[in-house]
Design a protein around this motif. Structure first.
Motif, short mmCIF file in Angstrom:
data_model
loop_
_atom_site.label_atom_id
_atom_site.label_comp_id
_atom_site.label_asym_id
_atom_site.label_seq_id
_atom_site.Cartn_x
_atom_site.Cartn_y
_atom_site.Cartn_z
N GLU A 62 0.74 -1.28 0.06
CA GLU A 62 0.14 0.00 0.05
C GLU A 62 0.88 1.39 -0.06
OE1 GLU A 62 -3.49 0.18 0.51
OE2 GLU A 62 -3.45 -1.83 -0.24
N ALA A 63 2.13 1.26 0.62
CA ALA A 63 2.82 2.32 0.89
C ALA A 63 3.98 2.51 -0.27
CB ALA A 63 3.45 2.24 2.24
N TYR A 64 4.65 1.26 -0.88
CA TYR A 64 5.82 1.48 -1.77
C TYR A 64 5.42 0.58 -3.14
CZ TYR A 64 7.42 2.31 2.74
OH TYR A 64 7.94 2.93 3.98
N GLU A 65 5.87 1.15 -4.12
CA GLU A 65 5.68 0.30 -5.40
C GLU A 65 7.03 0.89 -6.38
OE1 GLU A 65 2.37 1.63 -7.76
OE2 GLU A 65 2.60 3.58 -7.02
N PRO A 66 7.35 0.03 -7.26
CA PRO A 66 8.44 0.68 -8.12
C PRO A 66 8.16 1.78 -8.93
CG PRO A 66 7.57 -2.03 -8.64
CD PRO A 66 6.81 -1.38 -7.73
N MET A 67 8.92 2.37 -9.44
CA MET A 67 8.65 3.63 -10.13
C MET A 67 8.35 3.01 -11.56
SD MET A 67 8.63 6.60 -8.38
CE MET A 67 8.80 7.59 -9.68
N THR A 119 12.03 3.67 -5.99
CA THR A 119 10.75 2.80 -5.31
C THR A 119 9.86 4.09 -4.91
OG1 THR A 119 12.09 1.16 -4.40
CG2 THR A 119 9.97 1.69 -3.31
N ARG A 120 8.69 4.19 -5.39
CA ARG A 120 7.80 5.26 -5.11
C ARG A 120 7.30 5.07 -3.42
NH1 ARG A 120 4.01 8.52 -8.57
NH2 ARG A 120 2.47 9.19 -6.94
N VAL A 121 7.27 6.00 -2.83
CA VAL A 121 6.56 6.13 -1.54
C VAL A 121 5.34 6.74 -1.30
CG1 VAL A 121 7.20 6.63 1.01
CG2 VAL A 121 9.32 5.96 -0.62
N SER A 122 4.41 6.32 -0.65
CA SER A 122 2.96 7.09 -0.63
C SER A 122 3.05 7.52 0.76
CB SER A 122 1.79 6.22 -0.80
OG SER A 122 0.63 6.86 -0.17
N LEU A 123 3.40 8.75 0.95
CA LEU A 123 3.84 9.52 2.24
C LEU A 123 2.41 9.30 3.29
CD1 LEU A 123 5.85 12.56 0.89
CD2 LEU A 123 6.72 10.42 2.14
N THR A 124 1.36 9.20 2.70
CA THR A 124 0.24 9.24 3.51
C THR A 124 0.18 7.86 4.01
OG1 THR A 124 -1.33 8.67 1.58
CG2 THR A 124 -1.25 11.11 2.56
N ALA A 125 0.66 6.73 3.37
CA ALA A 125 0.41 5.24 3.82
C ALA A 125 1.86 4.67 4.46
CB ALA A 125 0.26 4.48 2.72
N ALA A 126 2.85 5.45 4.36
CA ALA A 126 4.26 4.95 4.69
C ALA A 126 4.35 5.23 6.16
CB ALA A 126 5.41 5.63 3.81
N GLN A 127 5.03 4.43 6.80
CA GLN A 127 5.54 4.40 8.20
C GLN A 127 7.06 4.88 8.33
OE1 GLN A 127 3.14 4.23 10.84
NE2 GLN A 127 1.60 4.20 8.96
N ARG A 128 7.11 5.83 9.51
CA ARG A 128 8.21 6.29 9.47
C ARG A 128 9.34 5.13 9.77
NH1 ARG A 128 10.90 11.25 13.23
NH2 ARG A 128 12.92 10.51 13.18
#
Length: 113
Positions: A62-67, A77-86
């Motif tokens: 949900e938080a990470y996917e390949p560009m 790697t694309r990081v969805s900032l709203t879904a990613a955890q620190r």
């Protein structure tokens, strides 16, 4: 996580400077880009070794996917900032930094981790 938090984490790493790349911020060590913020601030990118990218995506798709395209196949790697955890983003940034820093920079800072 938000763009300001991502920026703070990236800039806290040794010898990191912020520049602009294709109209959005990027973070560099030794002149090499290891992370960027998307133009709208909702996503970021970290450049990881492909095996680390696969592990991160497996853990939290949900938080990470390949560009898209070749960049993604090379570890961007694309990081969805709203879904990613620190707790995942911080070590990913450190690994991206370590991968892109020169051996001299890594040695100077004890590996950067």
């Amino acid at each position: 996580m938000n763009a300001a938090q991502f920026r703070r984490l990236a800039l806290a790493l040794p010898e990191v400077v912020e520049h602009e790349h294709h109209d959005h911020p990027d973070f560099r060590v030794g002149g090499k880009v290891f992370a960027t913020l998307g133009p709208d601030g909702s996503w970021a990118m970290v450049k990881l070794p492909p095996d680390a990218q696969a592990d991160l995506i497996d853990r939290d798709p949900e938080a990470y996917e390949p560009m898209p395209g070749a960049w993604g196949r090379q570890g961007c790697t694309r990081v969805s900032l709203t879904a990613a955890q620190r707790t995942d983003v911080e070590p990913a940034l450190a690994l991206a930094w370590h991968t892109r820093a020169t051996p001299a920079i890594r040695k100077k800072h004890g590996g950067g981790r």
